[in-house]
Write a protein that holds these residues in place. Structure first.
Motif, PDB file in Angstrom:
ATOM      1  N   UNK A 184       0.906  -1.097  -0.027  1.00 41.36           N
ATOM      2  CA  UNK A 184       0.035   0.078  -0.026  1.00 41.36           C
ATOM      3  C   UNK A 184       0.921   1.227   0.015  1.00 41.36           C
ATOM      4  N   UNK A 185       2.026   1.108   0.167  1.00 42.62           N
ATOM      5  CA  UNK A 185       2.982   2.290   0.349  1.00 42.62           C
ATOM      6  C   UNK A 185       2.785   3.267   1.430  1.00 42.62           C
ATOM      7  N   UNK A 186       2.092   2.713   2.485  1.00 41.81           N
ATOM      8  CA  UNK A 186       1.737   3.659   3.462  1.00 41.81           C
ATOM      9  C   UNK A 186       2.524   3.041   4.691  1.00 41.81           C
ATOM     10  N   UNK A 187       3.832   3.043   4.865  1.00 39.33           N
ATOM     11  CA  UNK A 187       4.642   2.517   5.798  1.00 39.33           C
ATOM     12  C   UNK A 187       4.525   3.193   6.952  1.00 39.33           C
TER      13      UNK A 187
ATOM     14  N   UNK B  90      10.899   3.151  -1.149  1.00 35.55           N
ATOM     15  CA  UNK B  90      10.144   4.208  -1.130  1.00 35.55           C
ATOM     16  C   UNK B  90       9.930   4.871   0.219  1.00 35.55           C
ATOM     17  N   UNK B  91      10.007   4.465   1.312  1.00 33.47           N
ATOM     18  CA  UNK B  91      10.035   4.942   2.657  1.00 33.47           C
ATOM     19  C   UNK B  91      10.945   5.743   2.715  1.00 33.47           C
ATOM     20  N   UNK B  94      10.194   8.955   1.144  1.00 28.77           N
ATOM     21  CA  UNK B  94       9.092   9.815   1.654  1.00 28.77           C
ATOM     22  C   UNK B  94       9.572  10.432   2.828  1.00 28.77           C
ATOM     23  N   UNK B 110       0.080   1.436  -8.949  1.00 29.31           N
ATOM     24  CA  UNK B 110       0.253   1.446  -7.456  1.00 29.31           C
ATOM     25  C   UNK B 110       1.068   2.509  -6.881  1.00 29.31           C
ATOM     26  N   UNK B 114       1.889   7.059  -4.555  1.00 27.47           N
ATOM     27  CA  UNK B 114       2.628   7.809  -3.471  1.00 27.47           C
ATOM     28  C   UNK B 114       3.913   8.413  -3.790  1.00 27.47           C
TER      29      UNK B 114
END
Lengths: 223, 266
Positions: A184-187, B90-91, B94, B110, B114
């Motif tokens: 979900x890439x919502x870490x 990715x984290x 971000x 997907x 983000x």
């Protein structure tokens, strides 16, 4: 930084997170029970007469306490198949956790045993109690009571370090969280919620362990 | 005197909201920051041959690393590598630990929710590979097999969709655990890039590792944080120039042994 938190995604996946938390609880609780057995047997072995028994116990404790948990897990999962022992990820995780806790807890139990006044043991000998009886009633029960708080925090540490077993594909809470965070890439959101769940589990275990202490050591005394 | 002080205090209180709400002249963009500090922080994954590896001196190497080095050189800034595991690609971006991630991140819709993709700088193929003794000829043969995949990869997004019900998918956090699981027989086969498969097969000739099934082909490109349009535009310009002059193709050829396919732009 202009990051917008989206917790909706997390709520959608709560059942999966709970499933992971359940496996964490199962693994930890089983490892706690088995690990305590290993620790008591080791403590008995250390007080045993034959030297080799004492050496074996000492070697086990030193080996486990002076090597990383992660490496121990890898040995159980990746190396044992080479000699024909194939454990599933969950079994390998449980075995590694039990062996690891057993070593740490046996040192704690040993400290409790050493705190038993020598005169108490001599008195038991004088009363004609057998070796195993002395160990059971005179030594281990009061010893466990003395070191119970230290054991309890070791148990909590074990539960927290169980997060490492996600590396060998056991699907406990950390593994589920990693998967959900990466799909979900919502870490941020998922790790926040996982932190909350671990905190809740640690507090829950603490309460449960206190209840066990009360039932085993306090009520038994009053009767 | 006292009254004057009180007046000033009241005036300041009244002016407070206006002061707090006043917009800054212009928010500094990530590109401005990079050029001002003369340093670009690039997140790379050095556990993913041939895109990112550590050479025998422990220095980052691989096609992604070569692209990052050339890019920083052409930008005229110092290059700082931020080494991340595959799951951190990715984290790390971000969380602001890196300005851009160049780690063979395949373009998926997907992920684009983000982060922002730059144009692709290469292509990869995901395949399922395993020892010769394991019989997998069609997707239907996956039923009952244990297939290892790595989290936060294109495999994770595609294999569960192609695998029929009854396939046991086993997740790992990094490439070495995934490969080790196959070599020790804990899983029957793994899904990974064809390049990784070749590296594993070459390194373990006794296991007779072979490609079983193609899963998907994808383009990958650098990613930046959402709203970093200036930086993205600079990188796209750089990609365009180096696609034209053949630099991207020669880097790709050097590390993968393959000719760079025609790169699409978007």
């Amino acid at each position: 930084m202009n990051y917008v938190f989206q917790f909706n995604v997390v709520w959608d996946h709560l059942p999966e997170l709970f499933e992971g938390a359940l496996l964490t609880i199962q693994l930890s609780a089983t490892a706690m029970a088995l690990g305590l057995c290993v620790a008591v047997v080791c403590a008995y072995g250390k007080s045993a007469r034959p030297r080799p028994v004492r050496w074996v116990v000492a070697a086990y404790v030193e080996l486990i306490r002076n090597t990383p948990f992660l490496v121990q897990i890898f040995i159980f999962y990746f190396s044992l198949p080479v000699i024909g022992i194939r454990l599933t990820a969950n079994t390998a995780a449980l075995a590694a956790m039990t062996i690891n806790l057993g070593a740490y807890a046996s040192e704690i139990v040993r400290a409790g045993i050493e705190a038993i006044p020598h005169g108490q043991i001599e008195a038991a000998h004088a009363l004609g109690l057998k070796r195993l009886q002395i160990f059971r009633f005179i030594i281990i029960f009061p010893a466990l009571k003395t070191v119970y708080p230290a054991l309890a925090s070791q148990f909590i540490l074990l539960m927290l370090s169980s997060s490492v077993v996600s590396t060998i594909s056991a699907v406990e809470l950390t593994a589920i969280t990693n998967s959900l965070a990466s799909t979900t890439f919502r870490s941020f959101e998922f790790y926040f919620v996982a932190t909350g769940l671990y905190l809740a589990m640690a507090l829950g275990f603490r309460a449960g362990l206190s209840a066990i202490y009360w039932v085993v050591f306090r009520r038994g005394r009053a009767a | 005197m006292k009254i004057a002080l009180r007046f000033v205090a009241v005036a300041m209180l009244l002016a407070m909201p206006a002061i707090l709400a006043a917009p800054p002249a212009r928010a500094e963009s990530t590109l401005d920051k990079i050029l001002k500090e003369k340093k670009i922080r690039v997140a790379i994954d050095v556990g993913n041959p041939p895109f990112g590896i550590l050479d025998k001196d422990g220095q980052p190497d691989g096609s992604d690393v070569a692209v990052a080095r050339q890019m920083a050189k052409d930008m005229g800034v110092e290059l700082e590598f931020v080494q991340v595991p595959s799951t951190g690609r990715i984290p790390a971006l971000l969380a602001g630990r890196a300005d851009v991630t160049i780690a063979s991140i395949s373009v998926t819709s997907d992920r684009a929710k983000t982060v922002m993709y730059c144009n692709p700088n290469g292509a990869l193929q995901i395949v399922i590979f395993g020892p010769k003794s394991i019989a997998i000829k069609t997707p239907a043969d996956l039923v009952g097999k244990r297939i290892g995949i790595m989290r936060a990869t294109l495999e994770e997004a595609t294999v569960p969709k192609m695998a029929p019900q009854g396939t046991n998918i086993v997740w790992f956090d990094d490439i070495s655990a995934t490969i080790q699981a196959m070599l020790s027989g804990q899983v029957d086969a793994v899904a990974m890039t064809s390049f990784a498969g070749k590296t594993v097969a070459d390194g373990n000739p006794d296991k007779q590792i072979e490609t079983k099934l193609p899963v998907t082909t994808a383009f990958y490109g650098p990613i930046v944080r959402p709203s970093d349009f200036e930086l993205r535009q600079w990188i796209n310009t750089w990609l365009f120039l180096n696609n034209q002059n053949g630099t991207l193709a020669s880097i790709y050829k050097k590390y993968t042994g393959l000719d760079l396919p025609q790169l699409p732009v978007f």
